[in-house]
Design a protein around this motif. Structure first.
Motif, short mmCIF file in Angstrom:
data_model
loop_
_atom_site.label_atom_id
_atom_site.label_comp_id
_atom_site.label_asym_id
_atom_site.label_seq_id
_atom_site.Cartn_x
_atom_site.Cartn_y
_atom_site.Cartn_z
N GLN A 56 0.74 -1.28 0.10
CA GLN A 56 0.01 0.01 0.04
C GLN A 56 0.84 1.32 0.10
N SER A 57 1.98 1.04 0.36
CA SER A 57 3.16 2.19 0.47
C SER A 57 3.76 2.36 -1.09
N LEU A 58 3.52 3.36 -1.60
CA LEU A 58 4.08 3.65 -3.02
C LEU A 58 5.64 3.43 -2.72
N GLY A 59 6.24 3.89 -1.92
CA GLY A 59 7.62 3.82 -1.79
C GLY A 59 8.09 2.45 -1.78
N ASN A 60 7.48 1.71 -0.85
CA ASN A 60 7.99 0.29 -0.88
C ASN A 60 7.77 -0.60 -2.08
N PHE A 61 6.68 -0.29 -2.54
CA PHE A 61 6.43 -0.82 -3.97
C PHE A 61 7.50 -0.52 -4.94
N TYR A 62 7.81 0.62 -5.31
CA TYR A 62 8.66 1.17 -6.27
C TYR A 62 10.26 0.78 -5.96
N LEU A 63 10.47 0.80 -4.77
CA LEU A 63 11.87 0.49 -4.41
C LEU A 63 12.01 -1.08 -4.33
N SER A 64 11.01 -1.91 -4.27
CA SER A 64 11.10 -3.23 -4.13
C SER A 64 11.06 -3.83 -5.72
N ARG A 65 10.37 -3.20 -6.64
CA ARG A 65 10.27 -3.47 -8.06
C ARG A 65 11.64 -3.25 -8.82
N TYR A 66 12.15 -1.92 -8.34
CA TYR A 66 13.51 -1.56 -8.78
C TYR A 66 14.55 -2.51 -8.35
N LEU A 67 14.63 -2.67 -7.35
CA LEU A 67 15.50 -3.91 -6.65
C LEU A 67 15.52 -5.09 -7.37
N ARG A 68 14.27 -5.21 -7.75
CA ARG A 68 14.10 -6.48 -8.63
C ARG A 68 14.81 -6.61 -9.83
N LEU A 69 14.95 -5.38 -10.39
CA LEU A 69 15.39 -5.29 -11.69
C LEU A 69 17.10 -4.89 -12.06
N TRP A 70 17.20 -3.90 -10.90
CA TRP A 70 18.66 -3.12 -11.20
C TRP A 70 19.92 -3.85 -10.94
N PHE A 160 4.90 0.32 -16.69
CA PHE A 160 3.90 -0.20 -16.02
C PHE A 160 3.87 -0.29 -14.64
N TYR A 161 5.10 -0.40 -14.02
CA TYR A 161 5.22 -0.26 -12.63
C TYR A 161 4.85 1.07 -12.12
N ALA A 162 5.26 2.35 -12.80
CA ALA A 162 4.96 3.45 -12.42
C ALA A 162 3.36 3.62 -12.40
N ILE A 163 2.60 3.22 -13.03
CA ILE A 163 1.22 3.42 -13.19
C ILE A 163 0.44 2.50 -12.55
N ALA A 164 0.89 1.25 -12.19
CA ALA A 164 0.07 0.27 -11.62
C ALA A 164 -0.48 0.21 -10.44
N PRO A 165 -0.01 0.96 -9.43
CA PRO A 165 -0.48 1.13 -8.16
C PRO A 165 -1.82 2.17 -8.31
N PHE A 166 -1.90 2.63 -9.30
CA PHE A 166 -3.04 3.70 -9.66
C PHE A 166 -4.25 2.85 -10.30
N VAL A 167 -3.89 1.81 -11.05
CA VAL A 167 -4.81 1.41 -11.92
C VAL A 167 -5.09 -0.19 -11.70
N CYS A 168 -4.37 -0.85 -10.75
CA CYS A 168 -4.45 -2.14 -10.69
C CYS A 168 -4.94 -2.75 -9.34
N ARG A 169 -5.58 -1.75 -8.46
CA ARG A 169 -6.12 -2.22 -7.27
C ARG A 169 -7.69 -2.41 -7.53
N ARG A 170 -8.31 -2.02 -8.60
CA ARG A 170 -9.66 -2.39 -8.67
C ARG A 170 -9.82 -3.05 -10.02
N TRP A 171 -10.83 -3.69 -10.21
CA TRP A 171 -11.14 -4.43 -11.34
C TRP A 171 -11.15 -3.50 -12.57
N TRP A 172 -11.99 -2.51 -12.46
CA TRP A 172 -12.47 -1.48 -13.30
C TRP A 172 -10.90 -0.72 -13.96
#
Length: 373
Positions: A56-70, A160-172
């Motif tokens: 739910q924390s944007l910072g946690n999400f972005y940091l985790s995903r970036y560390l997955r790739l970089w 996709f990671y940048a926008i996912a927290p804003f569009v992927c939490r609800r089905w619509w």
């Protein structure tokens, strides 16, 4: 689903091998394999955003995903620079462009950001300008200066990671992302006369794949728990067989697609092998549901990203330093990529993941477990 990701990565490896074969056998083409990765990514990212409260924390999400790739990326990029690209970056590029362009190229190669932009830009009197058809250009161009040529997909992934927290939490929101990508693809198919990068490297149109995976998550939370596990398992095996054993020729859309496997071309969408992509989107929840507790499957899945990032570097090493007689059939190339990837998982991915666990719950993901309100 780790096995699926592993096989998709091998498809890309074989696509980039001499003759695009291994011992004379072809696999599904790399373009479709990459788009399958996008579908899976859409599914998995939507899952963690909905089932892991710490994201739910944007910072946690972005940091985790970036560390997955970089970390894996920067290792391979650094080795590529050391072994092959020092003259290119420290002599040819500075003489070719002005300093803002030089800084931008270096920044993108260091951070992964904007890697997908390289093929939509050209050098124009030392500066950067837009081009709709990079493949028609002559002379040195920005895409020549990507340390890891296939990393353009990571630029799309980060979008996709940048926008996912804003569009992927609800089905619509997931449906909206799917429809947005579909509309962009239709517009590109109608109004862009060239193929090339527009077929699979334009991030807005690729959002259709991520959106399909995101929608699949919400459908899967309803359907999968209600199906008998044996039925889901058998269906998943049948899906894998179809995806990896079917063949077609899509050369009518573009010469680069001659002899590709999978079947089906949508000319309006400029999309090759759409039945494979559609089938994967429909069944990715079942694949996850069946394999989520299989340790070997997870281990194979962990190898897919290092395989993808390292394979061109490994090929360059083999092609430069080993005799040609060792390279017949591409088996040495493929085996070397797998061994190198195992090492990266052990010495880079695993230690980084131990840190990433501080950002995420130790509990395993279970399809359909919603975050408490």
């Amino acid at each position: 689903m780790g096995m699926v990701r592993f096989l998709l990565a091998l498809c890309v490896v074989v696509t980039h091998s001499p003759g695009s074969t291994i011992f004379g056998f072809t696999m599904m083409n790399g373009i479709t394999a990459v788009q399958c990765f996008y579908v899976i990514s859409g599914f998995l990212i939507t899952m963690i955003l909905n089932e892991r409260p710490e994201y739910q924390s944007l910072g946690n999400f972005y940091l985790s995903r970036y560390l997955r790739l970089w970390p894996v990326y920067i290792l391979v990029a650094g080795l590529t620079l050391f072994f092959f690209q020092q003259p290119t970056f420290f002599s040819q590029l500075p003489a070719l462009v002005n300093w803002p362009t030089y800084v931008w190229v270096l920044f993108s190669n260091l951070t992964i950001l904007f890697q997908d932009w390289f093929v939509f830009l050209k050098f124009n009197n030392g500066s950067l300008s837009f081009t709709p058809a990079f493949e028609a250009l002559t002379g040195p161009q920005p895409y020549w200066f990507e340390l890891i040529p296939q990393a353009w997909t990571l630029g799309i992934e980060l979008t996709f990671y940048a926008i996912a927290p804003f569009v992927c939490r609800r089905w619509w929101g997931a449906v909206g992302l799917l429809l947005f990508g579909l509309c962009v693809r239709l517009v590109v198919g109608m109004y862009i006369p060239t193929n090339g990068a527009w077929l699979y490297r334009f991030a807005p149109s690729e959002m259709m794949m991520f959106g399909a995976g995101a929608v699949a998550y919400f459908v899967g939370t309803i359907v999968c728990p209600r199906l008998p596990r044996t039925t889901v398992a058998l269906g998943s095996i049948a899906i894998l067989c179809f995806i990896y054993l079917s063949f077609c020729d899509d050369s009518a859309l573009n010469p680069m697609f001659e002899g590709l496997s999978g079947g089906g071309t949508s000319y309006k969408l400029k999309l090759v092998n759409y039945p494979v992509l559609l089938l994967l989107a429909c069944t990715v929840p079942a694949l996850f549901y069946v394999t989520r507790n299989i340790r070997l499957d997870r281990m194979l899945g962990e190898m897919s990203y290092p395989i993808y990032i390292s394979h061109i570097f490994v090929f360059s090493l083999i092609n430069t330093y080993l005799p040609a007689s060792w390279q017949k059939g591409n088996a040495l190339y493929v085996l070397s990529v797998i061994i190198v990837s195992c090492g990266m998982v052990i010495f880079i991915t695993a230690p980084i993941d131990r840190y990433r666990r501080h950002l995420s719950s130790p509990a395993p993901l279970v399809l359909g477990t919603k975050v408490p309100a």
